[in-house]
Every structure is written in C-alpha cells, then in structure tokens.
Write a protein that holds these residues in place. Structure first.
Motif, PDB file in Angstrom:
ATOM      1  N   ASP A  64       0.739  -1.144  -0.087  1.00 43.02           N
ATOM      2  CA  ASP A  64      -0.112   0.031   0.025  1.00 43.02           C
ATOM      3  C   ASP A  64       0.896   1.360   0.113  1.00 43.02           C
ATOM      4  OD1 ASP A  64      -2.711   1.428   0.692  1.00 43.02           O
ATOM      5  OD2 ASP A  64      -1.530   2.170   1.937  1.00 43.02           O
ATOM      6  N   ILE A  66       0.591   4.216   1.008  1.00 41.09           N
ATOM      7  CA  ILE A  66       0.785   4.960   2.425  1.00 41.09           C
ATOM      8  C   ILE A  66       1.520   4.189   3.262  1.00 41.09           C
ATOM      9  CG2 ILE A  66      -0.453   5.563   4.688  1.00 41.09           C
ATOM     10  CD1 ILE A  66      -1.047   7.153   2.033  1.00 41.09           C
ATOM     11  N   GLU A  67       1.688   2.783   3.236  1.00 31.96           N
ATOM     12  CA  GLU A  67       2.608   2.100   4.067  1.00 31.96           C
ATOM     13  C   GLU A  67       4.032   2.344   3.577  1.00 31.96           C
ATOM     14  OE1 GLU A  67       3.549  -2.498   5.279  1.00 31.96           O
ATOM     15  OE2 GLU A  67       1.635  -2.134   4.467  1.00 31.96           O
ATOM     16  N   GLU A  69       5.299   4.922   1.875  1.00 31.40           N
ATOM     17  CA  GLU A  69       5.658   6.339   2.203  1.00 31.40           C
ATOM     18  C   GLU A  69       6.078   6.324   3.782  1.00 31.40           C
ATOM     19  OE1 GLU A  69       2.289   8.676   1.128  1.00 31.40           O
ATOM     20  OE2 GLU A  69       2.623   8.133  -1.101  1.00 31.40           O
ATOM     21  N   THR A  70       5.228   5.872   4.761  1.00 32.01           N
ATOM     22  CA  THR A  70       5.363   5.936   6.034  1.00 32.01           C
ATOM     23  C   THR A  70       6.786   5.211   6.549  1.00 32.01           C
ATOM     24  OG1 THR A  70       3.110   5.903   6.575  1.00 32.01           O
ATOM     25  CG2 THR A  70       4.562   5.410   8.273  1.00 32.01           C
TER      26      THR A  70
END
Length: 234
Positions: A64, A66-67, A69-70
């Motif tokens: 994912d 967002i994962e 990027e985090t």
C-alpha cells in the motif's frame, strides 16, 4: 578483504541510476512507474544485482502506497542511524563535514553539474546520480570515499529489516570490498557514533539544525522517474 567489484561497467551505471531513483521519496509518480522500473531492472545483466533490485520492487510495487511512504519517512527521515546523508556518518555535525560538503559541490561543478534547489551534495541519491552520469573514476569517487558511510547505512537497514536494504546490498556489490582497516573503522563508528559539534557549518550554506536529517524529497525532476535530478549548469 581486497579486490575489485565484479559488476560490469554498463550494469554499474544502470544500477546507480536506478537506486538513485528508488531511494527518493516514494511519491505517486514514482509508484506509478512500475512497468518502467521493472523493465530497467530487467536490463541489468548481473544476477545478484538484478535479483536484489527485483526483490525490492516486488515489495515496493505491491505494498500500500501509504505504508511505503510511512516506512520511508520512519527509516530515512526520523532515524539518524539510517539517514541518507553520507558525510554525517564520518563527521557528524562538525567543521569537517562542512569541508566535505564543499568538496562534493566543487566536484559536481567541475563536471558541469549542479544540484537541484534544496539538495545537499552528500545525499545518497545525489551521489549515486553523479556516479551514473559521470561514470567510473571521478564519478564513482564520492561513493568510494564514503564507503564506510554506505556500509553503516546498509547495516542499519539490514538490522531494521527494511526492504531498502536490498538497494544498498546492490550498491555495495558494485563497490570495492571493505578492507580490514575499513572494518575496524566501521566497528568504531558503529559503537561510538559520529563526532558531535554544532558549529562550523554555516559558511558552507548548510542548516546545522537539520543537516543530520535533511528535508524529505517530495518530487522527482521533470526529466522522469529514471532520470538524474542534477541538472547541467548553464
């Protein structure tokens, strides 16, 4: 350990260019370039390097956004032990680091290249781009000079189990093996950490408060996801 890398010249240039791109902030544009990135990895002849990069892409392109990027921010922006600024590993926030940054800027300028706005010259993606553009010899000299910093970053990523470790393993495969002197120095740096001195950097155009981390890269150059972000000086 002594000797030379077994990674051929053409593969080295492709490797450095690709890892430079993949070590930038994973924005939507980079994440959408999966087909182009896989094709570029497929052109690499060295089995070890190609496998390392393909393994990273398997995670990068199926996780994912967002994962991803985090994970990038937590790994490279919030942990000094795995920051992307190579001179920090050897010099910390000291006068010597300011001199090292200036030396890198002068080397880039001598090749008609300049940094994008806001980039520090020791940022690993920038150093890799320079190696890809300028080639063996002078182009790869900064990587060899900061071999110990590259190894400390690789070890930190391996310890944390970060998928980005595969990119550093591929880069290390293209560099000369570590000597016994290197290994001893790396052990000392890992145990003691870099020098601490929050003065002496301002004359070189750096921000002492943020130099250990640096800003996250939020965009790639207009040239495309696999192109260098450094631009030729006019």
């Amino acid at each position: 350990m002594t000797g030379q890398s077994t990674v051929a010249g053409a593969d080295r240039s492709r490797l450095f260019g690709l890892t430079s791109t993949l070590l930038t902030y994973p924005d939507a544009r980079l994440l959408a370039a999966g087909d182009e990135l896989r094709a570029a990895v497929g052109e690499i002849g060295d089995d070890e390097v190609r496998t390392r990069l393909a393994t990273f892409l398997d995670w990068f392109l199926t996780t994912d956004a967002i994962e991803v990027e985090t994970h990038y921010v937590h790994t490279f922006d919030l942990r000094r032990r795995s920051g992307l600024y190579l001179t920090y590993y050897l010099h910390g926030d000291t006068r010597k680091r300011g001199i090292a940054l200036l030396t890198l800027k002068q080397r880039y300028r001598a090749h008609g290249l300049r940094l994008a706005d806001g980039e520090l010259p020791d940022l690993l993606p920038v150093v890799l781009e320079f190696a890809a553009v300028a080639g063996p010899g002078d182009g790869e000299a900064p990587l060899r000079q900061h071999r110990r910093g590259v190894e400390l970053l690789r070890a930190a990523l391996d310890e944390n189990g970060s998928p980005y470790r595969h990119l550093l393993e591929a880069v290390v495969a293209a560099l000369p093996p570590l000597t016994e002197t290197d290994l001893a120095a790396i052990r000392a740096l890992a145990e003691d950490g870099p020098p601490v001195e929050s003065v002496g950097l301002a004359p070189y155009g750096t921000d002492v408060d943020s130099i250990g981390f640096g800003p996250a890269i939020t965009d790639l150059s207009a040239a495309g996801p696999c192109a260098p972000s450094m631009e030729r000086a006019r």
